[in-house]
Design an enzyme around this catalytic site. Structure first.
Site, PDB file in Angstrom:
ATOM      1  N   ASP A   1       0.925  -1.048   0.069  1.00  0.00           N
ATOM      2  CA  ASP A   1      -0.076   0.060  -0.001  1.00  0.00           C
ATOM      3  C   ASP A   1       0.933   1.162   0.163  1.00  0.00           C
ATOM      4  O   ASP A   1       1.984   1.259   0.030  1.00  0.00           O
ATOM      5  CB  ASP A   1      -0.957  -0.119   1.041  1.00  0.00           C
ATOM      6  CG  ASP A   1      -2.251   0.867   0.946  1.00  0.00           C
ATOM      7  OD1 ASP A   1      -2.314   1.826   0.031  1.00  0.00           O
ATOM      8  OD2 ASP A   1      -3.341   0.687   1.503  1.00  0.00           O
TER       9      ASP A   1
HETATM   10  C1  BGC Z   1      -4.950   2.896   0.156  1.00  0.00           C
HETATM   11  C2  BGC Z   1      -5.257   2.027  -0.902  1.00  0.00           C
HETATM   12  C3  BGC Z   1      -5.278   2.581  -2.364  1.00  0.00           C
HETATM   13  C4  BGC Z   1      -3.919   3.275  -2.326  1.00  0.00           C
HETATM   14  C5  BGC Z   1      -3.646   3.992  -3.697  1.00  0.00           C
HETATM   15  C6  BGC Z   1      -3.967   4.062  -0.225  1.00  0.00           C
HETATM   16  O1  BGC Z   1      -3.945   5.015   0.786  1.00  0.00           O
HETATM   17  O2  BGC Z   1      -5.000   2.365   1.381  1.00  0.00           O
HETATM   18  O3  BGC Z   1      -6.610   1.450  -0.627  1.00  0.00           O
HETATM   19  O4  BGC Z   1      -5.445   1.683  -3.326  1.00  0.00           O
HETATM   20  O5  BGC Z   1      -3.832   4.359  -1.552  1.00  0.00           O
HETATM   21  O6  BGC Z   1      -4.191   5.099  -4.071  1.00  0.00           O
END
Ligand code: BGC
Length: 780
Positions: A306
């Site tokens: 993530d």
């Molecule tokens: C979130 C994810 C997301 C990623 C990319 C993160 O802050 O937890 O779910 O896919 O950002 O935008």
């Protein structure tokens, strides 16, 4: 000599797409600057792909391999604290494997051309994006999708999202999010399918099928990314990014099944979660990412972190940047989202022997395989056809599907004296801070959705009943009165205005409007930014002065209908006791207003059922239907002190899991079972007659639960093991037959073996997890 010939090939090919290493051919070009042979075990079932990637990797330098592990945020939305810098330069020097947040065929083509034409090995980029509940055509938030209990519709929503995203330059979506969530304080409960592992598994499979289809090389399918692996929804106290500490038995039985289901559905990639699990952050957790995910479950795609999750292992207390980078790679992380830790440190880590080039080869191979599976080496521009985008995005049939799915996801929580459906005549007091909102309709994580194309409740009512009904409007209350809160919400696209009148003045106006109307429709709830990421709430009642508004409206004596717009279970005790009708609509997407009006005026008979328990008060949470019993269960004896209960509130939820009403009524016969004793390899048939006994045609979600009465470890009081959504005409009866298979009776025991233990079971069937009828059977 070798260098010269490579340079010549590049010179000849600059500007043409054929200079991409061609999928389906095995080039004989010799390795040039590769630092080590890249022939680590190739275990895929596709020898052609293996040959191709072996050949390509043999030409790659260590730095180029590390470059493939780097994912940058390039474009509009930035969801974390760091934005990628010097993107051009990094792409040019082979330091980027993929990007996210860049879309439209034109932008994606430009960037892809840049990557293909300006890098030594011409390796195309992955283009990812948070396509969560639709891409341009927005569907209800995932929690809302799940309350439809309609797997075909859910799959269709993902299919449409894939059609649009792939036409819009994208080949990889960061969905489905399958984190089981039992704590409504956690804002991201909005993004998943609720609290149940069985239902969550069905939804996970439907979404993967919808995105990936049967063939990833088709230009209208995209690679899905299962997230957040794992247990992100179990954060302590519902505070985002918080710690998860959980027994392995609970994990295996209650939290892991949806992830496993998505792996079995062949999801192409997995995203790690931000949280730690029993002391080790997911992103550096070898047990999780390698032993469980790959060795036990057989996952053969790639793992991406993530957003900056590797860097975040520093404050977690796992070491320096270099150390957490090595830890993540060794654990089984393949791609670093935005944090650039791999890029900065892996080269040196190889030199110091902290990781091996073989580790890097393994990760690099997985990313190249994803590109191969998507057909990017065949044609890096397959997702960048402008004509396809124009013909596909938000086409009428997608908009129609959005309306249909939205109304199927709405849950009727209360309907005293059949106040709903509303008459298509007379006057309505349309009140509330969300009645005219367009922005909130498409909810959080609405990707590339354009809220200006969303239909508000007010507009929806006008579309559905035209001039037949007179609408008298008053805002009644702000959604939040706290200036700080509004500032924070607006900093992330909230579009919220603070009405500067006093709340008394706003309420007075609303009361006046109510008095002059036949019925009140109060559109209240949360703004879209009050749920989703980093949007935990400790108080889950209606925010701002909305409850005060409702209390004042109640005093007018007019029928009070609540339309709720929100992203989590709310504590609605007063509302349940005082409103005449309550319709939960979630954030229902592009067609929210039309779908809401369809339900309010009876053009659609509501059929949604909750997938999360609604508590009476926040102090009861976590509260979920499939809990364990205690040694001192409370049976309702008020003066029996030493029982498992609260002094100040009942144990029961306000609305149980699986609950939802219809404009018609359904009658259930007592379930019949095919046998009272079965062997451990036999299936059991469970039959129930469901009759539509009311005045409307309708749909019903028939639910089947089991209880394993005695086990080597304690078992939940109920577990969902089957459901069927059926349509019944007025007066019609249907027999619903469920087949309980041995697999459905199994659980993970103390040693984490998946076993069926002979003994006594109960099977329950009903319209929700509370109002069931039962039968008993034995396995021996
Ligand atoms: C979130 C994810 C997301 C990623 C990319 C993160 O802050 O937890 O779910 O896919 O950002 O935008």
């Amino acid at each position: 000599m070798k260098k010269l010939s490579t340079a010549l090939i590049f010179f000849l090919c600059v500007g043409c797409s054929q200079n991409v290493p061609q999928q389906g051919t095995t080039s004989s070009a010799p390795a040039t600057t590769a630092t080590a042979p890249a022939q680590e075990a190739t275990t895929s079932k596709n020898p052609e792909m293996d040959r191709f990637i072996n050949d390509l990797m043999a030409k790659m330098t260590l730095q180029e391999k590390i470059g493939q592990l780097n994912l940058l945020a390039v474009g509009f939305d930035v969801t974390g604290p760091v934005v990628s810098k010097n993107v051009d330069e990094k792409i040019r020097s082979g330091q980027v494997g993929g990007v996210f947040n860049t879309f439209t065929p034109v932008a994606a083509r430009k960037l892809q051309e840049f990557a293909v034409n300006n890098t030594r090995l011409k390796i195309p980029l992955l283009f990812g994006y948070d396509v969560i509940h639709g891409h341009r055509t927005i569907f209800p938030i995932p929690l809302g999708l799940s309350t439809s209990w309609d797997m075909d519709m859910i799959e269709r929503s993902a299919r449409i999202a894939a059609e649009e995203a792939s036409a819009d330059g994208l080949n990889w979506v960061f969905s489905p999010m399958v984190d089981i969530a039992r704590d409504p304080r956690w804002g991201r409960i909005a993004e998943g399918a609720g609290e149940d592992p069985y239902l969550g598994s069905q939804v996970a499979k439907a979404m993967v099928r919808g995105y990936q289809g049967d063939d990833l090389t088709q230009n209208n399918t995209v690679m899905a990314c299962l997230k957040h692996f794992a247990l992100y929804g179990a954060a302590e106290a519902g505070r985002d990014y918080g710690t998860t500490d959980m027994s392995l038995q609970r994990m295996y039985n209650e939290y892991l099944p949806p992830y496993k289901a998505a792996i079995e559905a062949n999801v192409g990639s997995v995203m790690t979660s931000f949280n730690e699990i029993n002391g080790i952050p997911a992103t550096g957790n070898k047990w999780l990412l390698t032993e469980l995910l790959r060795d036990k479950w057989g996952f053969d795609g790639f793992v991406v972190t993530d957003y900056t999750a590797i860097n975040e292992m520093i404050p977690h207390g796992m070491g320096t940047e270099a150390e957490v980078g090595a830890l993540a790679l060794k654990a089984g992380t393949d791609m670093d989202m935005v944090g650039e830790v791999f890029l900065k440190h892996l080269d040196q880590a190889v030199k110091e022997g902290k990781v091996t080039e073989a580790d890097i080869n393994t990760a690099c191979r997985r990313i190249l395989e994803a590109k191969y599976k998507l057909g990017l080496f065949q044609d890096p521009y397959r997702y960048t056809d402008d004509n396809r985008a124009t013909a596909t995005i938000m086409k009428p049939e997608f908009i129609d599907a959005s309306r249909e799915i939205a109304r199927k996801s709405m849950v009727l929580l209360k309907n005293k004296n059949n106040v709903l459906p509303l008459k298509q005549s007379g006057s309505i007091a349309l009140i509330g801070p969300l009645a005219k909102s367009q922005r909130d309709m498409i909810g959080n994580w609405s990707a590339a959705g354009d809220w200006k194309k969303a239909v508000s409740v007010e507009e929806g009512i006008r579309n559905v009943v035209g001039n037949k009904v007179k609408i008298n409007y008053a805002k009644g209350a702000n959604i939040a009165d706290d200036a700080q809160m509004l500032k924070r919400l607006n900093a992330h696209g909230g579009q919220l205005d603070l009405d500067t009148r006093t709340s008394e003045a706003m309420i007075q106006e609303a009361v006046k409007v109510a008095r002059a109307s036949d019925v009140i429709v109060a559109v209240v709830g949360e703004s879209q930014g009050m749920s989703g990421e980093a949007a935990s709430r400790a108080d889950i009642t209606l925010p701002g002065q909305q409850l005060e508004l409702l209390k004042a409206l109640k005093k007018t004596g007019k029928p009070l209908v609540l339309v709720l717009i929100n992203g989590r279970p709310l504590a609605l005790k007063w509302e349940e006791e005082n409103a005449d009708a309550i319709l939960e609509t979630w954030f229902a997407g592009t067609q929210a207003g039309n779908a809401t009006a369809d339900v309010l005026f009876g053009n659609y008979n509501p059929s949604g059922k909750l997938t999360t328990t609604f508590p009476q008060v926040v102090g009861q949470v976590p509260l979920f239907y499939n809990h364990k019993n205690t040694g001192r269960p409370y049976g309702g004896q008020l003066l029996d002190k030493y029982k498992s209960r609260y002094l100040d509130v009942e144990n029961e939820p306000l609305y149980p899991f699986g609950y939802g009403l219809s404009y018609t009524t359904f009658n259930y016969s007592k379930p019949q079972i095919s046998k009272t004793t079965i062997s451990p390899t036999e299936s059991l048939e469970v039959k129930v007659d469901v009759s539509n006994t009311g005045n409307y045609d309708g749909e019903e979600v028939v639910q089947l639960y089991i209880q394993d009465l005695v086990g080597s470890i304690t078992r939940p009081v109920k577990e969902l093991k089957g459901f069927r959504k059926i349509a019944l005409k007025k007066g019609e009866t249907q027999t619903v037959t469920f087949t309980l298979k041995p697999e459905d009776l199994k659980f993970y025991n103390y040693q984490l073996e998946h076993v069926l233990e002979p003994g006594d079971f109960k099977v329950y069937v009903g319209p929700n997890s509370r109002d069931v009828q039962e039968q008993s059977f034995k396995v021996q």
